[in-house]
Design a protein around this motif. Structure first.
Motif, mmCIF file in Angstrom:
data_model
loop_
_atom_site.group_PDB
_atom_site.id
_atom_site.type_symbol
_atom_site.label_atom_id
_atom_site.label_comp_id
_atom_site.label_asym_id
_atom_site.label_seq_id
_atom_site.Cartn_x
_atom_site.Cartn_y
_atom_site.Cartn_z
ATOM 1 N N THR A 78 0.824 -1.204 0.000
ATOM 2 C CA THR A 78 0.000 0.000 0.000
ATOM 3 C C THR A 78 0.859 1.256 0.000
ATOM 4 O O THR A 78 1.697 1.451 0.890
ATOM 5 N N VAL A 79 0.654 2.089 -1.016
ATOM 6 C CA VAL A 79 1.236 3.432 -1.029
ATOM 7 C C VAL A 79 0.150 4.364 -0.505
ATOM 8 O O VAL A 79 -0.796 4.691 -1.209
ATOM 9 N N PHE A 80 0.258 4.774 0.730
ATOM 10 C CA PHE A 80 -0.830 5.461 1.433
ATOM 11 C C PHE A 80 -0.792 6.975 1.275
ATOM 12 O O PHE A 80 -1.506 7.698 1.975
ATOM 13 N N ILE A 81 0.034 7.450 0.367
ATOM 14 C CA ILE A 81 0.152 8.884 0.094
ATOM 15 C C ILE A 81 -0.099 9.118 -1.384
ATOM 16 O O ILE A 81 0.266 8.293 -2.225
ATOM 17 N N LYS A 82 -0.754 10.244 -1.701
ATOM 18 C CA LYS A 82 -0.953 10.643 -3.098
ATOM 19 C C LYS A 82 -0.007 11.785 -3.433
ATOM 20 O O LYS A 82 0.375 12.563 -2.546
ATOM 21 N N PRO A 83 0.384 11.954 -4.683
ATOM 22 C CA PRO A 83 1.348 13.000 -5.043
ATOM 23 C C PRO A 83 0.846 14.414 -4.802
ATOM 24 O O PRO A 83 1.641 15.350 -4.736
ATOM 25 N N THR A 84 -0.471 14.589 -4.644
ATOM 26 C CA THR A 84 -1.017 15.929 -4.394
ATOM 27 C C THR A 84 -1.209 16.220 -2.903
ATOM 28 O O THR A 84 -1.604 17.331 -2.540
ATOM 29 N N ASP A 85 -0.928 15.253 -2.048
ATOM 30 C CA ASP A 85 -1.168 15.415 -0.616
ATOM 31 C C ASP A 85 -0.256 16.459 0.018
ATOM 32 O O ASP A 85 0.929 16.562 -0.335
ATOM 33 N N LYS A 86 -0.809 17.183 0.984
ATOM 34 C CA LYS A 86 -0.011 17.997 1.904
ATOM 35 C C LYS A 86 0.266 17.104 3.114
ATOM 36 O O LYS A 86 -0.652 16.598 3.749
ATOM 37 N N ILE A 87 1.547 16.918 3.419
ATOM 38 C CA ILE A 87 1.945 15.896 4.385
ATOM 39 C C ILE A 87 2.661 16.524 5.580
ATOM 40 O O ILE A 87 3.551 17.370 5.410
ATOM 41 N N LEU A 88 2.294 16.067 6.778
ATOM 42 C CA LEU A 88 2.978 16.465 8.011
ATOM 43 C C LEU A 88 3.543 15.207 8.654
ATOM 44 O O LEU A 88 2.806 14.269 8.969
ATOM 45 N N LEU A 89 4.862 15.182 8.845
ATOM 46 C CA LEU A 89 5.542 14.046 9.460
ATOM 47 C C LEU A 89 5.928 14.404 10.887
ATOM 48 O O LEU A 89 6.591 15.423 11.120
ATOM 49 N N ILE A 90 5.535 13.564 11.838
ATOM 50 C CA ILE A 90 5.818 13.794 13.254
ATOM 51 C C ILE A 90 6.876 12.804 13.738
ATOM 52 O O ILE A 90 6.876 11.639 13.344
ATOM 53 N N GLY A 91 7.770 13.277 14.614
ATOM 54 C CA GLY A 91 8.746 12.384 15.234
ATOM 55 C C GLY A 91 9.688 11.730 14.252
ATOM 56 O O GLY A 91 9.919 10.521 14.308
ATOM 57 N N GLU A 92 10.297 12.532 13.385
ATOM 58 C CA GLU A 92 11.086 11.973 12.283
ATOM 59 C C GLU A 92 12.445 11.396 12.666
ATOM 60 O O GLU A 92 13.062 10.705 11.868
ATOM 61 N N GLY A 93 12.952 11.674 13.843
ATOM 62 C CA GLY A 93 14.267 11.120 14.182
ATOM 63 C C GLY A 93 15.358 11.707 13.302
ATOM 64 O O GLY A 93 15.664 12.892 13.367
ATOM 65 N N ASN A 94 15.941 10.897 12.433
ATOM 66 C CA ASN A 94 17.004 11.385 11.548
ATOM 67 C C ASN A 94 16.489 11.844 10.184
ATOM 68 O O ASN A 94 17.270 12.112 9.272
ATOM 69 N N PHE A 95 15.159 11.905 10.015
ATOM 70 C CA PHE A 95 14.495 12.402 8.796
ATOM 71 C C PHE A 95 14.689 11.481 7.587
ATOM 72 O O PHE A 95 14.547 11.906 6.441
ATOM 73 N N SER A 96 14.979 10.217 7.838
ATOM 74 C CA SER A 96 15.208 9.305 6.704
ATOM 75 C C SER A 96 13.909 8.954 5.978
ATOM 76 O O SER A 96 13.948 8.627 4.777
ATOM 77 N N PHE A 97 12.750 9.014 6.656
ATOM 78 C CA PHE A 97 11.498 8.748 5.935
ATOM 79 C C PHE A 97 11.185 9.907 4.989
ATOM 80 O O PHE A 97 10.765 9.689 3.841
ATOM 81 N N ALA A 98 11.391 11.137 5.457
ATOM 82 C CA ALA A 98 11.198 12.308 4.585
ATOM 83 C C ALA A 98 12.123 12.220 3.379
ATOM 84 O O ALA A 98 11.724 12.522 2.241
ATOM 85 N N ARG A 99 13.357 11.785 3.610
ATOM 86 C CA ARG A 99 14.306 11.620 2.501
ATOM 87 C C ARG A 99 13.802 10.589 1.507
ATOM 88 O O ARG A 99 13.902 10.796 0.274
ATOM 89 N N ALA A 100 13.251 9.484 2.009
ATOM 90 C CA ALA A 100 12.722 8.446 1.111
ATOM 91 C C ALA A 100 11.596 8.994 0.244
ATOM 92 O O ALA A 100 11.452 8.588 -0.918
#
Length: 357
Positions: A78-100
């Motif tokens: 499941t890709v649970f994000i759409k390319p038009t979404d406005k996304i807020l990431l909480i508790g990112e740690g080293n920000f590797s998910f944002a990088r992905a």
């Protein structure tokens, strides 16, 4: 205030006791079911041998059909994000998910503007770089691409974050939340993390985009297999629903959702996240507004391999790097919720007014 806090803890502890009792009953039922299944298989085996001996076995064509019907179902992650979404990431740690998300995303997200992403962490910038040796390089790369990076963000007090004031998001993600208090007593540790989840859900409710309720539907193939097996779980805790897609959320006006990902094993299952979201305990004081109520939209297996370069980091930083574990066995699972009606939004406005007064 202290008295109200005790009432909240008592409610959560009572919920823990009910969950433990439910898990014991579930385990006992599974044992009985496995025994019944073994007895049934033994009975079928004896019947099959008798049929072969009498020359009355099933035809070859029927056998093939049965074999095809029992083949395991392999669903696309499941890709649970759409390319038009406005996304807020909480508790990112080293920000590797944002990088992905911005450097090597799944094919469905290659055209997502990096400016749609706001990535946050609880740590100060200095502490973040001290905890995670690769964080500074990752953050610099994200900022170069246009991602908004914020430090010192408490996921339970998002109204205090100037960088997101007045903004609404289509997806608010909290991957592997943990209070990080290092409490050795398991019951107190569970309680601490339940309070974190409750605080996050109430805080996030103020920043979710309004709109029609999204609807999850199941692929016909998966639904047929589920019907044949008679499976189901109202909390989405054990059923792999990777074939679940969304309708209604394809519109830019769709209601925003909150996604929480955890390891689907003890002790994390004892946090009882679906029930906390759907049926939260009473507020800590009589004057406080009720906690926001959510509806479970879907749950699905979280495939880390889908997010290339993503590393789950523990709250204590490099101390646990390479040796930290998020649970033995089980799987990573995401629960996705949307606000239940407008009452939750009204409660959020009351909370916000109290905070500003």
């Amino acid at each position: 205030m202290a008295k109200g806090g005790k009432h909240l803890k008592s409610a959560l502890q009572s919920q823990q006791s009910r969950l433990k009792a439910k898990q014991k009953l579930s385990q006992a039922a599974q044992v009985l079911q496995q025994k019944a299944k073994r007895n049934n298989n033994n009975s079928k085996g004896a019947g099959a041998q008798q049929n072969v001996a009498s020359g009355s076995g099933l035809s070859q064509g029927k056998g093939k059909g049965k074999e095809k019907a029992t083949q395991p179902f392999t669903a696309k992650p499941t890709v649970f994000i759409k390319p038009t979404d406005k996304i807020l990431l909480i508790g990112e740690g080293n920000f590797s998910f944002a990088r992905a998300l911005v450097t090597d995303p799944p094919l469905e997200l290659v055209h997502m503007p990096p400016g749609n992403i706001t990535a946050t962490t609880y740590d100060s910038e200095k502490d973040c770089y001290s905890k995670y040796s690769d964080a500074q390089e990752i953050v610099e790369g994200l900022r170069d691409k246009g991602v908004k990076v914020l430090f010192g963000v408490d996921g339970t007090r998002l109204d205090r974050v100037a960088g997101i004031k007045g903004k609404k998001f289509d997806r608010i993600l909290f991957n592997f939340p943990h209070a990080g208090k290092g409490i050795s007593d398991q019951d107190r540790n569970i309680l601490s993390n339940q309070m974190l989840i409750l605080g996050f859900l109430s805080s996030a409710s103020r920043f979710l985009a309004p709109g029609p309720i999204p609807v999850a539907f199941q692929s016909r193939k998966r639904k047929r297999l589920d019907d044949e097996e008679g499976s189901g779980d109202d909390d989405g805790g054990s059923e792999d629903e990777d074939a679940m897609d969304l309708t209604g959320s394809s519109s830019t006006l769709a209601r925003g959702t909150v996604l929480i990902t955890l390891r689907n094993v003890v002790p994390y299952t004892q946090w009882d996240v679906p029930r906390l979201a759907k049926n939260p305990p009473p507020p800590p004081t009589a004057s406080a507004p009720p906690y926001s109520r959510y509806t479970l939209l879907r749950s699905f297996k979280f495939h880390r391999s889908l997010w290339k370069g993503y590393e789950h980091k523990m709250t204590k930083g490099e101390r646990a790097h390479g040796t930290g574990k998020t649970g033995e066995g089980g799987e990573d699972r995401t629960w996705e919720f949307y606000l239940s009606g407008m009452t939750s939004i009204a409660n959020a406005r009351v909370l916000l007014t109290q905070d500003l007064s």
